[in-house]
Design a protein around this motif. Structure first.
Motif, PDB file in Angstrom:
ATOM      1  N   UNK A 157       0.844  -1.186   0.000  1.00  0.00           N
ATOM      2  CA  UNK A 157       0.000   0.000   0.000  1.00  0.00           C
ATOM      3  C   UNK A 157       0.880   1.236   0.000  1.00  0.00           C
ATOM      4  N   UNK A 158       0.312   2.375  -0.328  1.00  0.00           N
ATOM      5  CA  UNK A 158       1.036   3.651  -0.296  1.00  0.00           C
ATOM      6  C   UNK A 158       0.060   4.757   0.001  1.00  0.00           C
ATOM      7  N   UNK A 159       0.381   5.725   0.840  1.00  0.00           N
ATOM      8  CA  UNK A 159       1.667   5.945   1.514  1.00  0.00           C
ATOM      9  C   UNK A 159       1.863   5.015   2.709  1.00  0.00           C
ATOM     10  N   UNK A 160       3.079   5.003   3.276  1.00  0.00           N
ATOM     11  CA  UNK A 160       3.354   4.161   4.444  1.00  0.00           C
ATOM     12  C   UNK A 160       2.428   4.517   5.603  1.00  0.00           C
ATOM     13  N   UNK A 161       2.067   3.497   6.396  1.00  0.00           N
ATOM     14  CA  UNK A 161       1.177   3.713   7.536  1.00  0.00           C
ATOM     15  C   UNK A 161       1.710   2.980   8.763  1.00  0.00           C
ATOM     16  N   UNK A 162       1.696   3.653   9.902  1.00  0.00           N
ATOM     17  CA  UNK A 162       2.060   3.027  11.162  1.00  0.00           C
ATOM     18  C   UNK A 162       3.508   3.248  11.547  1.00  0.00           C
ATOM     19  N   UNK A 163       3.776   3.140  12.836  1.00  0.00           N
ATOM     20  CA  UNK A 163       5.142   3.347  13.334  1.00  0.00           C
ATOM     21  C   UNK A 163       5.572   2.257  14.315  1.00  0.00           C
ATOM     22  N   UNK A 164       4.923   1.107  14.272  1.00  0.00           N
ATOM     23  CA  UNK A 164       5.245   0.032  15.208  1.00  0.00           C
ATOM     24  C   UNK A 164       6.239  -0.975  14.636  1.00  0.00           C
ATOM     25  N   UNK A 165       6.463  -0.916  13.346  1.00  0.00           N
ATOM     26  CA  UNK A 165       7.348  -1.897  12.729  1.00  0.00           C
ATOM     27  C   UNK A 165       8.665  -1.295  12.296  1.00  0.00           C
ATOM     28  N   UNK A 166       9.308  -1.970  11.369  1.00  0.00           N
ATOM     29  CA  UNK A 166      10.593  -1.497  10.848  1.00  0.00           C
ATOM     30  C   UNK A 166      10.709  -1.972   9.407  1.00  0.00           C
ATOM     31  N   UNK A 167      11.751  -1.495   8.722  1.00  0.00           N
ATOM     32  CA  UNK A 167      11.940  -1.919   7.339  1.00  0.00           C
ATOM     33  C   UNK A 167      10.754  -1.525   6.464  1.00  0.00           C
ATOM     34  N   UNK A 168      10.248  -2.491   5.723  1.00  0.00           N
ATOM     35  CA  UNK A 168       9.141  -2.253   4.795  1.00  0.00           C
ATOM     36  C   UNK A 168       7.773  -2.458   5.447  1.00  0.00           C
ATOM     37  N   UNK A 169       7.735  -2.678   6.761  1.00  0.00           N
ATOM     38  CA  UNK A 169       6.468  -2.952   7.450  1.00  0.00           C
ATOM     39  C   UNK A 169       5.373  -1.913   7.186  1.00  0.00           C
ATOM     40  N   UNK A 170       5.693  -0.602   7.093  1.00  0.00           N
ATOM     41  CA  UNK A 170       4.629   0.393   6.922  1.00  0.00           C
ATOM     42  C   UNK A 170       3.888   0.320   5.586  1.00  0.00           C
ATOM     43  N   UNK A 171       4.403  -0.432   4.603  1.00  0.00           N
ATOM     44  CA  UNK A 171       3.704  -0.522   3.313  1.00  0.00           C
ATOM     45  C   UNK A 171       3.189  -1.935   3.036  1.00  0.00           C
ATOM     46  N   UNK A 172       3.321  -2.849   4.000  1.00  0.00           N
ATOM     47  CA  UNK A 172       2.912  -4.241   3.777  1.00  0.00           C
ATOM     48  C   UNK A 172       1.654  -4.561   4.579  1.00  0.00           C
ATOM     49  N   UNK A 173       0.594  -4.918   3.860  1.00  0.00           N
ATOM     50  CA  UNK A 173      -0.670  -5.321   4.481  1.00  0.00           C
ATOM     51  C   UNK A 173      -0.786  -6.841   4.369  1.00  0.00           C
ATOM     52  N   UNK A 174      -0.696  -7.573   5.495  1.00  0.00           N
ATOM     53  CA  UNK A 174      -0.767  -9.031   5.413  1.00  0.00           C
ATOM     54  C   UNK A 174      -2.143  -9.502   4.965  1.00  0.00           C
ATOM     55  N   UNK A 175      -2.165 -10.626   4.301  1.00  0.00           N
ATOM     56  CA  UNK A 175      -3.395 -11.198   3.762  1.00  0.00           C
ATOM     57  C   UNK A 175      -4.432 -11.371   4.873  1.00  0.00           C
ATOM     58  N   UNK A 176      -5.664 -10.947   4.578  1.00  0.00           N
ATOM     59  CA  UNK A 176      -6.743 -11.080   5.545  1.00  0.00           C
ATOM     60  C   UNK A 176      -6.845  -9.930   6.534  1.00  0.00           C
ATOM     61  N   UNK A 177      -5.967  -8.942   6.431  1.00  0.00           N
ATOM     62  CA  UNK A 177      -5.988  -7.778   7.324  1.00  0.00           C
ATOM     63  C   UNK A 177      -6.193  -6.511   6.505  1.00  0.00           C
ATOM     64  N   UNK A 178      -6.559  -5.434   7.203  1.00  0.00           N
ATOM     65  CA  UNK A 178      -6.681  -4.143   6.526  1.00  0.00           C
ATOM     66  C   UNK A 178      -5.728  -3.120   7.112  1.00  0.00           C
ATOM     67  N   UNK A 179      -4.760  -3.584   7.893  1.00  0.00           N
ATOM     68  CA  UNK A 179      -3.746  -2.706   8.465  1.00  0.00           C
ATOM     69  C   UNK A 179      -2.365  -3.219   8.066  1.00  0.00           C
ATOM     70  N   UNK A 180      -1.394  -2.331   8.098  1.00  0.00           N
ATOM     71  CA  UNK A 180      -0.032  -2.730   7.749  1.00  0.00           C
ATOM     72  C   UNK A 180       0.638  -3.421   8.941  1.00  0.00           C
ATOM     73  N   UNK A 181       1.760  -4.070   8.670  1.00  0.00           N
ATOM     74  CA  UNK A 181       2.549  -4.671   9.744  1.00  0.00           C
ATOM     75  C   UNK A 181       2.929  -3.617  10.787  1.00  0.00           C
TER      76      UNK A 181
END
Length: 208
Positions: A157-181
């Motif tokens: 997804x874009x733009x990046x969302x969230x500040x709890x992860x690292x690396x590419x986590x803010x743009x990766x939405x895991x399957x079955x979820x609507x939030x990023x890592x």
């Protein structure tokens, strides 16, 4: 039957204290005493492989041979379907600043931007399917090895969302979820991540 680690010491092929702590927490309950390659003064081998498996094995074998103790290494990264699996094993390299991009170090926002830019070049209808991979490699000093592979699928997804992860986590939405890592509670992320998948396979094989 797979050869077992058993109880005793295990070298974690890393110089990263955070990674040692994370892996120690996962394996400690099974009677394993984790030591880092860094604490033993072991050199970091060049990761010259072209796959996650090759790089994990390079690190695990180097630690096992140098220490004389069974060793565990991991290699992980992001792969994007529309980019033919890139950045893949070069996931961290994409975050390395070039001489004209500022002080040396990793810039993950820049790395995420590179991925997004390449997808945008292909047009607005480009599929955004992606996955994180994690390979764990065990190596014994006599040369025997065991490999465990984990994976979590999702979409970018874009733009990046969230500040709890690292690396590419803010743009990766895991399957079955609507939030990023990077928006997921860390405990929930660790439960469903590619690393959790790989460790579940290792634990089932080594300690069950």
């Amino acid at each position: 039957m797979t050869r077992r680690i058993g109880t005793g010491s295990l070298v974690i092929a890393t110089h990263n204290a955070g990674k040692l702590k994370e892996i120690s927490a996962l394996l400690g309950p099974h009677g394993v005493n984790c030591l880092s390659a860094g604490s033993l003064g072991l050199p970091e081998p060049a990761e010259t492989g072209t796959t996650f498996v090759e790089n994990a094995l390079i690190k695990a074998r180097a630690s096992a041979q140098a220490s004389g103790i069974v060793s565990l290494a991991d290699d992980s990264g992001l792969s994007v379907a529309a980019l033919d699996g890139r950045p893949g094993v070069y996931t961290a390299d994409w975050a390395e600043r070039q001489w004209f991009e500022g002080k040396p170090g990793r810039d993950w926002y820049m790395a995420m931007g590179k991925v997004e830019g390449l997808l945008c070049e292909q047009g607005p209808d480009t599929p955004r399917d992606a996955w994180f991979s994690c390979v764990l490699a065990l190596a014994w000093p006599d040369g025997e090895v065991a490999v465990y592979e984990g994976r979590v699928d999702g979409a970018l997804t874009w733009p990046p969302r969230g500040n709890l992860g690292f690396g590419y986590d803010p743009v990766f939405v895991p399957q079955g979820r609507d939030v990023t890592f990077a928006e997921l509670d860390p405990e929930e992320k660790h439960r469903i991540s590619h690393r959790a998948d790989a460790f579940a396979k290792l634990v089932a094989d080594q300690f069950s």
